[in-house]
Design an enzyme around this catalytic site. Structure first.
Site, PDB file in Angstrom:
ATOM      1  N   GLY A 103      46.226 -31.601  -2.198  1.00 40.41           N
ATOM      2  CA  GLY A 103      46.499 -31.276  -1.591  1.00 40.41           C
ATOM      3  C   GLY A 103      46.303 -31.120  -0.477  1.00 40.41           C
TER       4      GLY A 103
ATOM      5  N   ASN B 209      49.712 -34.719   3.333  1.00 41.90           N
ATOM      6  CA  ASN B 209      50.270 -33.181   3.058  1.00 41.90           C
ATOM      7  C   ASN B 209      49.811 -32.715   4.976  1.00 41.90           C
ATOM      8  OD1 ASN B 209      49.915 -32.973   0.597  1.00 41.90           O
ATOM      9  ND2 ASN B 209      47.382 -33.473   0.336  1.00 41.90           N
TER      10      ASN B 209
ATOM     11  N   HIS C 156      54.564 -37.948  -6.259  1.00 43.52           N
ATOM     12  CA  HIS C 156      52.860 -39.270  -7.155  1.00 43.52           C
ATOM     13  C   HIS C 156      53.477 -39.706  -7.547  1.00 43.52           C
ATOM     14  CE1 HIS C 156      52.092 -34.738  -5.987  1.00 43.52           C
ATOM     15  NE2 HIS C 156      51.144 -35.194  -5.136  1.00 43.52           N
TER      16      HIS C 156
ATOM     17  N   SER D  48      45.701 -36.168  -3.535  1.00 44.21           N
ATOM     18  CA  SER D  48      46.079 -36.141  -4.996  1.00 44.21           C
ATOM     19  C   SER D  48      46.944 -37.539  -4.757  1.00 44.21           C
ATOM     20  CB  SER D  48      47.936 -34.936  -4.967  1.00 44.21           C
ATOM     21  OG  SER D  48      48.400 -35.564  -4.435  1.00 44.21           O
TER      22      SER D  48
ATOM     23  N   ASP E 159      58.276 -35.610  -9.588  1.00 45.15           N
ATOM     24  CA  ASP E 159      58.097 -34.829  -8.606  1.00 45.15           C
ATOM     25  C   ASP E 159      58.662 -35.618  -7.051  1.00 45.15           C
ATOM     26  OD1 ASP E 159      56.152 -36.729  -8.006  1.00 45.15           O
ATOM     27  OD2 ASP E 159      54.975 -34.580  -7.530  1.00 45.15           O
TER      28      ASP E 159
END
Length: 215
Positions: free
Chosen positions: A79, A108, A192, A42, A189
């Site tokens: 992801g 991830n 990011h 991402s 979040d």
């Protein structure tokens, strides 16, 4: 009669030819068209960003500004894990024949607490696959928050330098150097980065990518 120093003229002509050769070599360093494949997650797939504001899109713009004939293929998926990247890489190499493969993965894996040995094996296999396809490799290092435990976070981060050293590939030590410690550059979040961070992220990559494009 017209007299001239023959040796002097020879030296002048030789010097002029040498200067022209050096100049041509400098411009020819980037003359052959190249393909750069970005295999990422991402952080490279513009998650939460307007299209065209992520570091990969900015890379494409910088190449054009610098008149470097290179095509950027962004094969990043939000992801994505090292396992997923490894599974997709063979097809991407066959289809695109890249000159440089940028591997920006692993975050991830760590955030999910996956076995580090498996991640390391996947990285090693992706590097080997890229080299077999005659592509140079730029491995991009990542760090995770310390709440995953000091031992795990340190072992995870050390994988990148270890593989770069053993495989003799170029390494970006930490993709988010200079931005990860600035809370204002995170999206809501807290994972990011905002668009404002991506020019710096590109700079972190560029200093290691540029030499690969000129070789």
């Amino acid at each position: 009669m017209l007299f001239f120093n023959q040796k002097g003229w020879v030296r002048r002509i030789y010097g002029l030819m040498l200067t022209m050769t050096i100049a041509l070599c400098g411009t020819a360093a980037y003359s052959a068209s190249k393909t750069v494949l970005v295999l990422g997650d991402s952080l490279s797939a513009e998650y939460g960003l307007a299209r065209g504001t992520g570091w990969v899109a900015l890379l494409d713009q910088r190449l054009k500004q610098k008149k470097i004939d290179a095509t950027v293929i962004n094969a990043s998926i939000s992801g994505e894990t090292t396992s997923g990247g490894k599974a997709r890489l063979a097809s991407l190499l066959s289809k695109n024949h890249p000159d440089v493969v940028i591997i920006e993965l692993g975050g991830n894996d760590a955030l999910r607490g996956l076995a580090l040995g498996a991640s390391e094996t996947n990285f090693r296999d992706m590097i080997a696959m890229s080299k077999t396809a005659k592509a140079k490799v730029l491995l991009v290092g990542m760090q995770i928050p310390p709440n995953y435990g000091r031992e795990y976070t340190e072992k995870f981060f050390s994988i990148y330098a270890k593989l770069a050293r053993e495989s003799k590939v170029e390494l970006v030590p930490f993709l988010l150097e200079g931005v990860a410690d600035k809370p204002e550059l995170f999206q809501a979040d807290r994972i990011h980065m905002t668009a404002q961070a991506h020019p710096r992220i590109l700079d972190n990559v560029w200093s290691h990518l540029q030499p690969l494009l000129s070789r």
